[in-house]
Motif scaffolding. Structure first.
Motif, mmCIF file in Angstrom:
data_model
loop_
_atom_site.group_PDB
_atom_site.id
_atom_site.type_symbol
_atom_site.label_atom_id
_atom_site.label_comp_id
_atom_site.label_asym_id
_atom_site.label_seq_id
_atom_site.Cartn_x
_atom_site.Cartn_y
_atom_site.Cartn_z
ATOM 1 N N SER B 15 0.311 15.921 -30.080
ATOM 2 C CA SER B 15 -0.448 14.907 -30.813
ATOM 3 C C SER B 15 -1.887 14.841 -30.331
ATOM 4 C CB SER B 15 0.188 13.531 -30.638
ATOM 5 O OG SER B 15 1.534 13.601 -31.003
ATOM 6 N N MET B 112 7.829 -9.353 -25.662
ATOM 7 C CA MET B 112 8.636 -8.162 -25.858
ATOM 8 C C MET B 112 8.136 -7.033 -24.951
ATOM 9 S SD MET B 112 9.565 -6.619 -29.584
ATOM 10 C CE MET B 112 10.388 -7.979 -30.391
ATOM 11 N N GLN B 115 5.638 -3.476 -24.810
ATOM 12 C CA GLN B 115 4.804 -3.785 -25.959
ATOM 13 C C GLN B 115 4.792 -2.487 -26.773
ATOM 14 O OE1 GLN B 115 0.702 -5.458 -27.471
ATOM 15 N NE2 GLN B 115 0.309 -4.320 -25.592
ATOM 16 N N MET B 116 5.247 -2.562 -28.014
ATOM 17 C CA MET B 116 5.265 -1.360 -28.832
ATOM 18 C C MET B 116 4.765 -1.734 -30.216
ATOM 19 S SD MET B 116 8.275 1.357 -29.613
ATOM 20 C CE MET B 116 9.476 0.143 -30.106
ATOM 21 N N GLY B 117 3.636 -1.172 -30.583
ATOM 22 C CA GLY B 117 3.107 -1.442 -31.910
ATOM 23 C C GLY B 117 1.600 -1.560 -31.894
ATOM 24 N N TRP B 118 1.073 -2.088 -33.004
ATOM 25 C CA TRP B 118 -0.373 -2.166 -33.203
ATOM 26 C C TRP B 118 -0.885 -3.519 -32.754
ATOM 27 C CZ3 TRP B 118 -3.010 2.031 -35.393
ATOM 28 C CH2 TRP B 118 -2.204 3.051 -35.905
ATOM 29 N N ASN B 119 -1.901 -3.496 -31.884
ATOM 30 C CA ASN B 119 -2.478 -4.757 -31.427
ATOM 31 C C ASN B 119 -3.997 -4.653 -31.468
ATOM 32 O OD1 ASN B 119 -2.681 -7.336 -30.411
ATOM 33 N ND2 ASN B 119 -1.144 -6.987 -28.807
ATOM 34 N N MET B 138 -7.374 -2.489 -34.671
ATOM 35 C CA MET B 138 -6.051 -2.350 -34.065
ATOM 36 C C MET B 138 -5.752 -0.933 -33.580
ATOM 37 S SD MET B 138 -3.565 -4.765 -36.291
ATOM 38 C CE MET B 138 -3.798 -6.533 -36.257
ATOM 39 N N TYR B 140 -2.602 1.566 -31.300
ATOM 40 C CA TYR B 140 -1.170 1.675 -31.047
ATOM 41 C C TYR B 140 -0.845 1.709 -29.547
ATOM 42 C CZ TYR B 140 3.677 2.974 -31.727
ATOM 43 O OH TYR B 140 5.048 2.980 -31.734
ATOM 44 N N VAL B 142 2.147 1.501 -26.444
ATOM 45 C CA VAL B 142 3.547 1.581 -26.005
ATOM 46 C C VAL B 142 3.529 1.551 -24.484
ATOM 47 C CG1 VAL B 142 5.686 2.905 -25.987
ATOM 48 C CG2 VAL B 142 4.138 3.142 -27.918
ATOM 49 N N GLU B 160 -4.161 -8.932 -26.488
ATOM 50 C CA GLU B 160 -3.358 -10.092 -26.135
ATOM 51 C C GLU B 160 -1.874 -9.779 -26.301
ATOM 52 O OE1 GLU B 160 -4.992 -12.759 -25.014
ATOM 53 O OE2 GLU B 160 -3.138 -13.884 -24.645
ATOM 54 N N GLU B 182 -4.653 8.892 -30.059
ATOM 55 C CA GLU B 182 -4.147 9.982 -30.909
ATOM 56 C C GLU B 182 -3.082 9.510 -31.886
ATOM 57 O OE1 GLU B 182 -3.254 9.304 -27.901
ATOM 58 O OE2 GLU B 182 -1.259 10.075 -27.389
ATOM 59 N N LYS B 183 -2.654 8.230 -31.743
ATOM 60 C CA LYS B 183 -1.643 7.683 -32.649
ATOM 61 C C LYS B 183 -2.178 6.449 -33.348
ATOM 62 C CE LYS B 183 1.603 10.566 -32.284
ATOM 63 N NZ LYS B 183 2.075 11.270 -33.500
ATOM 64 N N GLY B 185 -4.550 6.160 -35.843
ATOM 65 C CA GLY B 185 -5.230 6.335 -37.120
ATOM 66 C C GLY B 185 -6.708 6.642 -36.974
#
Lengths: 270, 201
Positions: B15, B112, B115-119, B138, B140, B142, B160, B182-183, B185
């Motif tokens: 990636s 959580m 932390q996994m996702g877009w912030n 935002m 990505y 992980v 945050e 690289e993840k 966008g």
């Protein structure tokens, strides 16, 4: 604060050269939507937060491999890619990770051998293992089942495997919880009652699983409109909504859906 | 403009390779420390746990130290950022590269983990590497741990997640992100493009 994710799902038939994205209705009837890596590029450009590829090839003769599809996709698509369908060990998982996948999803093989979840998560981390569950409502109540209240009455949810063709007798909510303890980092939760029906997500199911596990839950099955996504985000703790037909057949694109959600107070990435 | 991607044997570098290639860099995956000598830029990707990462990265340590002294632009990602610190709660017995004074600590139990996702980013200090990035964009993430430098001025962006989490660090020729450009966008590619440009200058 983490954004709610919108995830297009590509069901891939790799029995033709290059592969093709198909969509079943209630796990049966089939429509064709395009070439996997081309659709993935389009969804990336439209603002997909992640893309799921599921290998649903039925024929024995394969003309394309998932690793090749992922390699082509990852040259120009820079969001997380998840791959599932037939991954039954660490070695096939390694092949797709090496091709550029960030996560794998397991379903049938994990139901048959739950240790698989631990084997893959030990090597690649919990965040790389998504447990996919195909759940069907059962209104015949039995001892020891996790009962959920719905508008149609109380029910429990049974896990299916082999792409919805067989049932396991396993309670979906209990299985989600067990899988997380084995190392699953995310649950991709599909309602078999809603899949392909365009009736919206199964809210009681999604809500029950999202309350039960501490990992992200991806709601799936039944989405036909941005209103359905709004509903699942407002009424449940789902981290993501997955859809296929709504994007494949040009009814809505991801950008429009996200604008709709953001205007109504849902935190999404634009 | 060769950018060396340090391959310390933890797998998937596809990636980051593709992303650097996409924005016009000339990435090269290198497996041996002496290959770092000719690199015009270096990427330290992050895979695995802190201790595991350092076990495998330690043979590159002196080559990385030399590159740092030669002012070669270095971009560290995710665990790559964390190993710049002296130590981590994740692997108390392991020693990091120690370029940054401070600690790597676990995310609070109220949120959580990972932390996994877009912030979204909150930008603390404008730097060249964040050109084209706006407050609230935002990225990505992980991760389960994050870096807390003693010198807060090193932090150029936070996000945050229960607390203000260090999202990007910059000083001298070093830039590091907790998120995965690289993840992430188009915005993530923009940061990688800034890196490629900084090498050309």
């Amino acid at each position: 604060m983490l954004a709610r994710r919108i995830i297009p799902c590509l069901d891939c038939d790799l029995g033709v050269p290059g592969g093709r994205v198909v969509k079943g209705i209630e796990f049966k009837q089939i429509r064709y939507a395009g070439v996997p890596w081309e659709l993935a590029s389009q969804y990336y450009a439209d603002g997909a937060d992640e893309i799921v590829f599921l290998d649903i090839t039925a024929s024995h003769e394969r003309r394309e491999t998932m690793t090749s599809v992922i390699k082509k996709t990852s040259r120009s698509v820079f969001v997380p890619l998840a791959v599932g369908g037939g991954i039954n060990g660490v070695e096939p998982a390694r092949e797709v990770f090496n091709a550029g996948a960030d996560k794998i999803t397991v379903n049938t093989s994990a139901l048959k051998r739950p240790e698989l979840i631990r084997e893959i998560s030990d090597r690649y981390g919990n965040q790389a293992v998504v447990l996919a569950i195909d759940a069907k409502r059962r209104y015949t109540l039995e001892e020891g089942r996790e009962i959920v209240q719905t508008e149609q009455g109380p029910c429990w949810f049974e896990c299916s495997f082999y792409g919805g063709r067989q049932f396991t007798g396993i309670d979906a909510i209990a299985w989600a919880s067990k899988a997380v303890s084995l190392g699953a980092g995310e649950i991709l939760l599909t309602s078999m009652d809603r899949d392909g029906t365009y009736d919206g997500f199964d809210i009681p199911l999604t809500s029950a699983v999202a309350k039960r596990v501490k990992v992200p839950v991806i709601a799936s099955g039944g989405c036909a409109s941005p209103q359905h996504m709004l509903e699942v985000f407002k009424k449940t703790d789902a981290s993501a909504a997955l859809a296929a037909s709504i994007f494949h057949f040009g009814e809505w694109n991801i950008r429009n859906v996200k604008t709709y959600l953001r205007e109504r107070g849902v935190n999404v990435r634009i | 403009m060769t950018i060396a991607i340090v391959d310390y044997g933890m797998g998937n570098l596809f990636s980051i390779y593709n992303a650097l290639d996409y924005v016009g860099g000339s990435p090269k995956i290198i497996n041996e420390p002496d290959e770092l000598a000719g690199a015009e830029g270096i990427v330290v990707p992050g895979v695995g746990a802190f201790g595991q990462c350092m076990d495998r990265l330690c043979r590159f340590e002196s080559a990385l130290n030399s590159a740092r002294e030669c002012a070669t632009p270095i971009f560290a990602i995710c665990i790559g950022l964390q190993v710049l610190f002296e130590a981590s709660e994740e692997s108390p017995a392991a020693r990091g590269l120690g370029w940054i004074k401070g600690r790597v600590v676990k995310l609070p139990s109220s949120v959580m983990i990972p932390q996994m996702g877009w912030n979204s980013l909150s930008i603390k200090r404008p730097v060249e590497m964040l050109q084209g990035i706006e407050e609230g964009d935002m990225f990505y993430f992980v991760h389960s741990y994050y870096g807390l430098p003693e010198d807060k001025s090193l932090i150029v962006a936070t996000t945050e997640h229960g607390v203000a989490v260090t999202a990007a660090i910059a000083w001298d020729n070093i830039f590091a992100t907790q998120f995965h450009p690289e993840k992430s966008g188009a915005k993530g590619l923009r940061i990688l493009e800034n890196f490629v440009r900084s090498i050309r200058c």
